[in-house]
Design an enzyme around this catalytic site. Sequence first.
Site, PDB file in Angstrom:
ATOM      1  N   GLU A 165       0.741  -1.122  -0.047  1.00  0.00           N
ATOM      2  CA  GLU A 165      -0.065  -0.031  -0.001  1.00  0.00           C
ATOM      3  C   GLU A 165       0.785   1.314  -0.151  1.00  0.00           C
ATOM      4  O   GLU A 165       0.591   2.239  -0.750  1.00  0.00           O
ATOM      5  CB  GLU A 165      -0.782  -0.020   1.372  1.00  0.00           C
ATOM      6  N   ILE A 192       0.680  -2.101  18.573  1.00  0.00           N
ATOM      7  CA  ILE A 192       0.952  -1.459  20.051  1.00  0.00           C
ATOM      8  C   ILE A 192       1.193  -2.448  20.999  1.00  0.00           C
ATOM      9  O   ILE A 192       1.953  -2.471  21.997  1.00  0.00           O
ATOM     10  CB  ILE A 192      -0.070  -0.400  20.281  1.00  0.00           C
TER      11      ILE A 192
END
Length: 460
Positions: A258, A333
């Site tokens: 992407e 995360i």
Amino acid sequence: MDWLNRMKGSGGLSRYEQEYKSKLVKAEDAVKAVKSGDWVAYSHFAMTPQALDQALAGRKDELTGVKIRGVCSINPVQVALADPEQKHFIYNSGFFSGHDRKLQDQGLSFHIPGLYAESPVNIREGYASTPDVAMIVTTPMDDSGFFNFGLSNSYEKALCEKAKTVIVEINRKTPRSLGGAQEAVHISEVDYIVEGNNEPFVEIPGHPPAGTDKKIASLIVEEIEDGACLQLGIGGMPNTIGKMLAESDLKDLGVHSEMLCAAFVDLYEAGKITGARKSIDRFKMVFTFAMGNARLYEFIHNNPACAIYPVDYTNSPAVISRNDKQIAINNAIEIDLYGQVCSESVGTRQISGTGGQFDFTYGAFRSRGGKAFICLSSTRKVKDITVSRIVPTITPGGIVTLPRTVTPYIVTEYGKVNLKGKSTWQRAEMLISIAHPDFREDLIKQAEKMKIWTKSNKIS
């Protein structure tokens, strides 16, 4: 030259040049197309409009209830900053940048959740709010009357198709990205043209890799084979991996990603990227947006080795899976002992977005010989306290970016594990084995309370 003469009109201008002249206005006049209650769509990432954004902010006192839709602006968003009480503008972003996070902390930005691959259909089918006005940064018009979308082709064409009014803001420093598909809008589809300030594009600074990054990168690089097709996500880790690959003995790598980042330029110039073994788009570095440095932007400009596509092509799991040995590398995360991955928020604070992480993780697993990796250091600092990124359960309010059913390889500096097909007790054992040693004992205790630990479990 008869064909050229036929294209000329009065005053020696081509019909496209005449149309350009008739549609050329100042930014302050173009934004008069916006009415109270409208939805306004900005182009994305490095291509976020600046002159039009500033001019629209200047109309604050004339408007109410205007909603702005953007994606990951790497410039301060003036409409949000100009209206701290949100009486006039409400700013929304499909993927948070640092600027978007700062606005969020002031209550001035809102997130639009979604799978990146589905963005064009959401716009075209009306699932997302239909834009009344589209403001798109482009290259100057070419001889055929087209304005190229430059560094972002996410769903700009869909916005132009659906918007009632299309305004292009020209930045003469915009690289021209070759298609691909849907990489430009024709002047016949444009209502107003604004010649912008031609500001240089913001460069994303590179940071020297930490020892932890190098260790994680090395564990991933050893899984990559000749002829593999690469997707690298946002952040320092993908660039570290790119540098290691550039120094490796690998050959004939391809690109279907992407994002096109600076690491791909290093790989191409090192002779590692040829695309010769790609199953589709052979010899082409396929992407839907680019962010990096001036060297990357110069590399992209008019380069036939690159092909920019809309995101419903680049991020389609069906398309991704058609390339053999597709490698997807993304950050997280935190991850919990069930294997749920949070990659976009810390509790309720939005940090980024789902982006293409789900798309590429899902697609790479379906690629013949493909692999998807989620990378994270074993710990992070919260003020002066070190906390584990591998946690019993996702922090309350945290967003699950990858459900446990989709989670693939997880990599920390302590190792890598593949959670596919594993039971809850197996996942707990595997994840604790790559957690920081200081936190393993407590994680085992929590796993026991959660009933996902057996007497046969062990941590080596």
